[in-house]
Design a protein around this motif. Structure first.
Motif, mmCIF file in Angstrom:
data_model
loop_
_atom_site.group_PDB
_atom_site.id
_atom_site.type_symbol
_atom_site.label_atom_id
_atom_site.label_comp_id
_atom_site.label_asym_id
_atom_site.label_seq_id
_atom_site.Cartn_x
_atom_site.Cartn_y
_atom_site.Cartn_z
ATOM 1 N N GLN A 17 20.096 -38.135 -2.984
ATOM 2 C CA GLN A 17 19.722 -39.155 -3.988
ATOM 3 C C GLN A 17 20.072 -38.726 -5.412
ATOM 4 O O GLN A 17 20.054 -39.537 -6.325
ATOM 5 N N THR A 18 20.394 -37.426 -5.605
ATOM 6 C CA THR A 18 20.794 -36.967 -6.945
ATOM 7 C C THR A 18 22.306 -37.087 -7.137
ATOM 8 O O THR A 18 22.823 -36.802 -8.217
ATOM 9 N N HIS A 115 15.817 -32.137 -10.641
ATOM 10 C CA HIS A 115 15.076 -32.493 -9.421
ATOM 11 C C HIS A 115 13.943 -31.506 -9.213
ATOM 12 O O HIS A 115 14.155 -30.290 -9.190
ATOM 13 N N PHE A 144 19.065 -38.071 -14.154
ATOM 14 C CA PHE A 144 18.144 -38.216 -13.006
ATOM 15 C C PHE A 144 16.970 -37.270 -13.229
ATOM 16 O O PHE A 144 17.179 -36.056 -13.409
ATOM 17 N N SER A 146 13.256 -36.398 -11.361
ATOM 18 C CA SER A 146 12.265 -36.717 -10.325
ATOM 19 C C SER A 146 10.945 -36.049 -10.672
ATOM 20 O O SER A 146 10.909 -35.033 -11.369
ATOM 21 N N TYR A 147 9.865 -36.633 -10.171
ATOM 22 C CA TYR A 147 8.534 -36.093 -10.496
ATOM 23 C C TYR A 147 7.492 -36.624 -9.521
ATOM 24 O O TYR A 147 7.652 -37.722 -8.959
ATOM 25 N N ASP A 247 15.302 -46.668 -10.470
ATOM 26 C CA ASP A 247 14.876 -45.526 -9.666
ATOM 27 C C ASP A 247 15.905 -45.317 -8.559
ATOM 28 O O ASP A 247 16.458 -46.288 -8.035
ATOM 29 N N GLY A 249 15.285 -43.831 -5.671
ATOM 30 C CA GLY A 249 14.640 -43.608 -4.376
ATOM 31 C C GLY A 249 14.785 -44.775 -3.416
ATOM 32 O O GLY A 249 15.143 -45.896 -3.805
ATOM 33 N N ARG A 288 8.620 -40.231 -7.767
ATOM 34 C CA ARG A 288 9.630 -41.116 -8.358
ATOM 35 C C ARG A 288 10.868 -40.329 -8.721
ATOM 36 O O ARG A 288 10.794 -39.113 -8.991
ATOM 37 N N GLN A 289 11.977 -41.032 -8.714
ATOM 38 C CA GLN A 289 13.265 -40.428 -9.047
ATOM 39 C C GLN A 289 13.925 -41.371 -10.047
ATOM 40 O O GLN A 289 14.675 -42.255 -9.667
ATOM 41 N N SER A 290 13.559 -41.196 -11.309
ATOM 42 C CA SER A 290 13.931 -42.174 -12.325
ATOM 43 C C SER A 290 15.260 -41.815 -12.975
ATOM 44 O O SER A 290 15.569 -40.639 -13.175
#
Ligand SMILES: C[S@@+](CC[C@H](N)C(=O)[O-])C[C@H]1O[C@@H](n2cnc3c(N)ncnc32)[C@H](O)[C@@H]1O
Length: 468
Positions: A17-18, A115, A144, A146-147, A247, A249, A288-290
């Motif tokens: 996803q990255t 990430h 990117f 994520s958190y 996002d 994700g 989340r992966q904003s």
């Protein structure tokens, strides 16, 4: 300086996803003009051993990949992998997020990835992470971040409090993990009269027991665990000149877009953020992966934008005409599109141009829906690996490097991993180094019968292990 990540190595892996291709597709959907991945400058912040970044560099020899981490041990391991692979487009450094703006010039990167960092560091490092992302991002760039998210993070906080109590003053990593596993095993057992929240926590405990020791050690017991609200992350981005794109994700890719047919609001970004954070509350979201950009995204959904993209899919057509993926069954009501998807699935992991499937806006909307629901993947261009072996077949440089280091889990050229333990397959992949023809490889003592060599190499192509 010795960090917790030097005491216990973090099992960093690849995170599809990255992948800048995914980020580019989402920017493209918003009418932006992201830099082609083949020539992009990529930075990974707090990448551990940076194998995620190294896998990207192996996919696109023309990209310029930089990664850093505070842990010397992690970077030394990453450098070992780079050296063994002979990749010349990766530069790794031991660096502190708070100091990294001295090393990396303003606007120097088209894709910036952090990430698993933002919610696992103290406040000042988190602030520096956003500042750094904004500093290094180019005008056409995508960042990117994520958190651990709220409100699910509250549930994780309850668990964390109990786990920290369970380990008390124990310092030794192995003993900490053992104490936590003891606690979780007991806690995960259902009790008579459990309230719904207790049941949720017991499920969390059960999930945590499935995690590898090193992940438990860092993600659950590390010194920092600060889940973030989407609205706060977006506000921090704004303060640094960044705008929420969407996002990355699963099922979240349209979070940055307005509902179909909606009037253009005065504040499109505020509108989508509010809707997305309400959805976080409804779903009790944990992660989340904003994505963030410097340009202004067009938040209207326009499916015709996907017409020049490519598609890959693992959905399988059944005898009754429906498609399946995992437990899901999907019906495609248009015969032409159903046939095109069947052909695309047969070509997997290769990609097919959407322009060869359809140009009909209604069907493009269906494909976009399938993408949003994770049934198909969209790509900016063709796959960086061949369908059949070249005249002198060549396995990926990273594949051979990892084999050389004795690794059994190898990074593929579609940003995945595959376990390869069979000695004959390992020998075949090492022999296919681009210097020998198929016949010459067959004549070597790889353990694969000579007459099966071509088929075995073709199978390696279909697993994205061979380079063009
Ligand atoms: C949870 S791990 C995530 C590693 C990798 N990105 C992944 O997702 O697998 C957090 C990483 O952030 C790094 N880190 C923490 N504080 C840092 C800092 N101030 N500067 C650079 N890296 C830092 C740690 O060393 C660690 O490798």
């Amino acid at each position: 300086m010795t960090t917790p990540y030097d005491r216990v190595a973090y099992p960093t892996t690849v995170f599809a996803q990255t992948n800048p291709e995914r980020l580019a597709v989402l920017a493209h959907l918003a009418g932006l003009n992201p830099v082609p991945v083949q020539e992009a400058r990529i930075l990974e912040i707090g990448g551990g051993n940076c194998v995620n970044l190294i896998a990207m560099a192996a996919m696109w020899p023309g990209c310029d990949a930089h990664g850093f981490d505070l842990s010397e041990t992690a970077i030394a391991r990453g450098q070992e992998i780079v050296d063994a692979s002979g990749l010349t487009n990766v530069t790794l450094a031991v660096e502190d997020i708070c100091e990294a703006h001295h090393r990396y010039p303003a606007g120097a990167f088209d894709y910036v990835i952090a990430h698993g960092v933002y919610a696992w560091v103290p406040d000042h490092v988190r602030e520096a992470t956003m500042r750094l992302a904004a500093h290094v991002l180019s005008d056409r760039g995508v960042a990117f971040i994520s958190y651990n998210a709220m409100p699910g993070g509250h549930v994780r906080m309850i668990m964390r409090e109990m786990l920290l109590d369970a380990i008390g003053v124990i310092d030794d990593p192995d003993e900490r993990i053992a104490a936590v596993r003891d606690f979780l095993e007991d806690y995960a057992r259902a009790r008579d009269g459990d309230e719904p929240l207790a049941t949720t926590l017991r499920q969390q405990a059960g999930n945590m027991l499935q995690r590898p020791d090193a992940v438990l050690f860092h993600d659950e017991l590390g010194p920092c665990f600060n889940p973030q609200r989407l609205l706060d992350v977006a506000a921090a981005a704004h303060a640094n000149g960044l705008t929420f794109l969407t996002d990355a994700g699963r099922n979240r890719q349209l979070d940055g877009f307005l509902a179909d047919g909606a009037d253009m609001p005065d504040d499109p970004e505020g509108t989508v953020l509010l809707a997305a954070s309400r959805d976080d509350y409804a779903a009790l979201r944990y992660f989340r992966q904003s994505l963030f950009v410097k340009q202004v995204p067009d938040r209207r959904i326009d499916a015709t934008r996907i017409a020049d993209l490519w598609l890959s899919t693992k959905i399988r057509r059944q005898d009754d005409g429906t498609f399946v993926l995992g437990d899901d069954v999907i019906t495609i009501n248009d015969d032409g599109l159903a046939d095109a998807l069947t052909r695309a699935a047969a070509a997997y992991p290769q990609r097919v141009p959407i322009s060869a499937m359809t140009g009909d806006p209604k069907l493009l909307r269906v494909i976009l829906q399938l993408y949003t629901e994770w049934y198909v993947t969209l790509h900016p261009g063709p796959a960086p690996f061949p369908v059949v072996p070249a005249e002198r077949p060549c396995s990926g440089a990273l594949v051979r490097g990892m084999l050389d280091l004795g690794e059994t889990t190898l990074c593929t050229l579609d940003h995945g991993v595959i376990k390869i333990e069979q000695p004959e397959l390992r020998a075949l992949l090492m022999a296919a180094d681009g210097t020998r023809t198929v016949g010459e490889i067959a004549a070597l003592d790889t353990g694969i019968p000579p007459e099966d060599t071509l088929a075995a190499l073709t199978a390696c192509c279909s697993k994205a292990l061979m380079q063009a």
